[in-house]
Design a protein around this motif. Structure first.
Motif, PDB file in Angstrom:
ATOM      1  N   ALA A  50       3.853  -2.316  -9.424  1.00  0.00           N
ATOM      2  CA  ALA A  50       4.319  -2.112  -8.044  1.00  0.00           C
ATOM      3  C   ALA A  50       3.473  -1.071  -7.297  1.00  0.00           C
ATOM      4  N   ARG A  51       2.673  -0.314  -8.034  1.00  0.00           N
ATOM      5  CA  ARG A  51       1.974   0.826  -7.418  1.00  0.00           C
ATOM      6  C   ARG A  51       1.094   0.441  -6.219  1.00  0.00           C
ATOM      7  N   PRO A  52       0.380  -0.737  -6.258  1.00  0.00           N
ATOM      8  CA  PRO A  52      -0.452  -1.081  -5.094  1.00  0.00           C
ATOM      9  C   PRO A  52       0.340  -1.370  -3.820  1.00  0.00           C
ATOM     10  N   LEU A  53       1.673  -1.468  -3.921  1.00  0.00           N
ATOM     11  CA  LEU A  53       2.465  -1.784  -2.724  1.00  0.00           C
ATOM     12  C   LEU A  53       2.578  -0.598  -1.773  1.00  0.00           C
ATOM     13  N   VAL A  54       2.296   0.604  -2.243  1.00  0.00           N
ATOM     14  CA  VAL A  54       2.566   1.783  -1.402  1.00  0.00           C
ATOM     15  C   VAL A  54       1.458   2.824  -1.546  1.00  0.00           C
ATOM     16  N   ASN A  55       1.051   3.378  -0.410  1.00  0.00           N
ATOM     17  CA  ASN A  55      -0.023   4.382  -0.438  1.00  0.00           C
ATOM     18  C   ASN A  55       0.499   5.805  -0.288  1.00  0.00           C
ATOM     19  N   SER A  56       1.505   5.963   0.570  1.00  0.00           N
ATOM     20  CA  SER A  56       2.031   7.310   0.865  1.00  0.00           C
ATOM     21  C   SER A  56       3.488   7.392   0.417  1.00  0.00           C
ATOM     22  N   ILE A  57       4.057   8.580   0.556  1.00  0.00           N
ATOM     23  CA  ILE A  57       5.505   8.744   0.366  1.00  0.00           C
ATOM     24  C   ILE A  57       6.160   8.218   1.654  1.00  0.00           C
ATOM     25  N   LEU A  58       7.098   7.297   1.520  1.00  0.00           N
ATOM     26  CA  LEU A  58       7.754   6.716   2.699  1.00  0.00           C
ATOM     27  C   LEU A  58       9.134   7.339   2.851  1.00  0.00           C
TER      28      LEU A  58
END
Ligand code: FAD
Length: 469
Positions: A242-250
């Motif tokens: 799942a890591r590639p789904l998010v770049n920053s803390i949302l």
């Protein structure tokens, strides 16, 4: 020296109650002075309370209450911990955060939050429009109207941090007494006489860093100015795929009660969804609940729809030491040679070094003699992050010692060399959970199903070697 034997010993200058991230940070700083100090901890290891189960964000303090002690110490603590992490090998990634507005009402609040950040001394926050937000986070769910970007929010390893502090403290001569609960305190001949589950300890100065029990320990000294109201936060850990789904803390727009449900990468390469915020009675109730996890999945579906289709690696819950007040409960009583460092609710990991610096400064003002030791050795911790080079990737390390090429935990790529190193460290783990927090062993997608027996046997070998010594 680490000890689980009887606590009783000659009187010491300072006794710290609690070896969470706060007590350990204080102990590390005390070790820099010519003082005899002991840390007494009810658990079997450092950082087994709230410290081991949080969201692992190194906050900037942009959203703290301006003018509060928490705002000041988060700001200072983040600055100190950022420097310390680089020196001690604590995994840290400056991912930045995006505080997202999903409704027109929330969009209207972004300017106020940006202004609050400025009043908290954080000047780098800036508003971005929806198109820039989706360019940064293409997997974000539909309907976001814009965001406040906070470029310095970071993710950090919540396990290595207290271990680094405590290792430095122990190497600096502080005595750590584990498995020992403080039961009562009384004054006797100018000393605090501290009754524990393991004997009596005597000290001249006392520091209460007992986390969820800080009000009870304070009451042992007659304090009654705050009551801990545990606030449970449940979290879901998603698989590394799942890591590639998010770049920053949302982040969501916070409410008065909670910072809300966030999505954040972890330094181990996973993705976190959480936490909930629920007041509970039991100070040990770290169970996850069907209702809590289901509410997280609902929130996650809105923020990052593809995330909830990914595999879940683990779930966990931590308890915030919330109180009836909206600030830390730090109080120094010079006449009684006592510091209460309680109610360190949802930012204590970030603020830990700032809190330690503040408390020692206040204690010095109250008469604690602080004379610097000649030399204090910094520590370098084994690196367990995902962004840097791990031992299994380090050809030179493997060539020098093939145990670093012998993978035991395949999900997390943990080698026999790292497990051996953890078991021989100045603060060896007491159990499998302690080994997990030092190496990541059994922390992966199979949760020890494949490697659990092999890891436990390495731990068992160490325990029997220790018994026969
Ligand atoms: C869900 C959640 C998310 C969070 N997210 C973040 C985040 O992203 N960033 C951040 O900076 N902070 C975060 N926090 C807050 C942070 O984890 C805490 O502020 C911090 O861990 C508090 O540390 P502590 O040392 O005060 O308490 P603890 O870690 O609880 O340590 C207190 C220690 O005292 C010991 N003790 C208690 N009573 C006694 C006794 N009578 N005798 C001997 N020992 C005793 C306990 O065993 C314990 O080990 C979060 C917290 C939660 C719950």
């Amino acid at each position: 020296m680490t000890s689980s034997s009887r606590a009783s010993a000659a009187p010491v200058d300072v006794l710290v109650i609690g070896a969470g991230v706060v007590g350990s940070a204080i102990a590390r700083m005390l070790a820099q002075y010519e003082l005899g100090c002991t840390v007494v901890e009810a658990g079997n290891d450092v950082g087994t309370g709230t410290t081991k189960a949080n969201t692992a964000i190194l906050h900037t303090g942009f959203d703290a209450v301006p003018g509060s002690l928490e705002s000041r110490l988060v700001h200072r603590g983040a600055e100190l911990l950022r420097q310390y992490a680089a020196q001690a090998g604590i995994p840290l990634e400056r991912t930045g955060a995006l505080l997202i507005a999903w409704t027109t009402e929330q969009a209207g609040q972004l300017a106020d939050i940006e202004d609050k950040a400025r009043r908290n001394g954080y000047l780098a926050a800036r508003r971005i429009k929806a198109d820039a937000l989706y360019a940064r986070e293409p997997h974000l769910g539909p309907g976001a109207l814009g965001a406040l970007e906070i470029p310095d929010e970071s993710i950090i390893c919540p396990w290595t941090t207290p271990l680094a502090y405590a290792t430095e403290a122990v190497q600096g001569g502080i005595r750590l007494v584990l498995h020992t609960r403080v039961l009562g305190i009384r004054e006797s001949n100018g000393m605090h006489e501290v009754r524990t589950s393991n004997g009596v300890l005597r000290c001249r100065w006392l520091i209460n860093a007992a986390g969820l029990e800080s009000d009870h320990v304070d009451a042992m000294l007659g304090g009654d100015s705050f009551t801990i109201q545990p606030r449970r936060g449940e979290l879901i850990v998603f698989d590394k795929l799942a890591r590639p789904l998010v770049n920053s803390i949302l982040l969501p727009v916070p409410t008065l009660k909670t910072k809300g449900v966030l999505v954040a990468p972890t330094v181990y390469g996973n993705v976190l969804l959480g936490p909930t915020a629920e007041d509970v009675r039991d100070r040990s109730d770290t169970a996850t609940t069907a209702a809590g996890l289901s509410s997280l999945l609902d929130a996650g579906r809105r923020i990052l729809p593809e995330l909830v289709d990914e595999e879940v690696t683990a779930t966990y819950a931590g308890l915030r030491a919330a109180t009836e007040h909206r600030d830390y409960q730090i109080r120094i009583e010079a006449a009684r040679r006592y510091a209460c460092v309680g109610g360190i609710r949802s930012t204590g990991l970030t603020a830990s070094l700032g809190i330690a610096e503040y408390v020692l400064d206040k204690l010095a003002g109250a008469g604690l003699p602080l004379k610097k030791r000649g030399h204090t050795a910094p520590v370098t911790m084994p690196y367990i992050g995902q962004a840097g080079i791990r031992p299994y990737q380090d050809r030179a390390k493997i060539a020098a010692d093939p145990a670093y090429g012998d993978i035991v935990c395949h999900c997390e790529r943990v080698t026999r060399g790292e497990i051996r190193e953890a078991l021989a460290s100045p603060l060896p783990p007491a159990d499998l959970d302690g080994l997990r927090r030092r190496t990541r062993a059994v922390n992966g997608r199979c949760q020890g199903f494949f490697c659990g027996a092999a890891v436990a046997s390495l731990l068992g070998d160490q325990a029997s070697a220790g018994r026969s010594r």
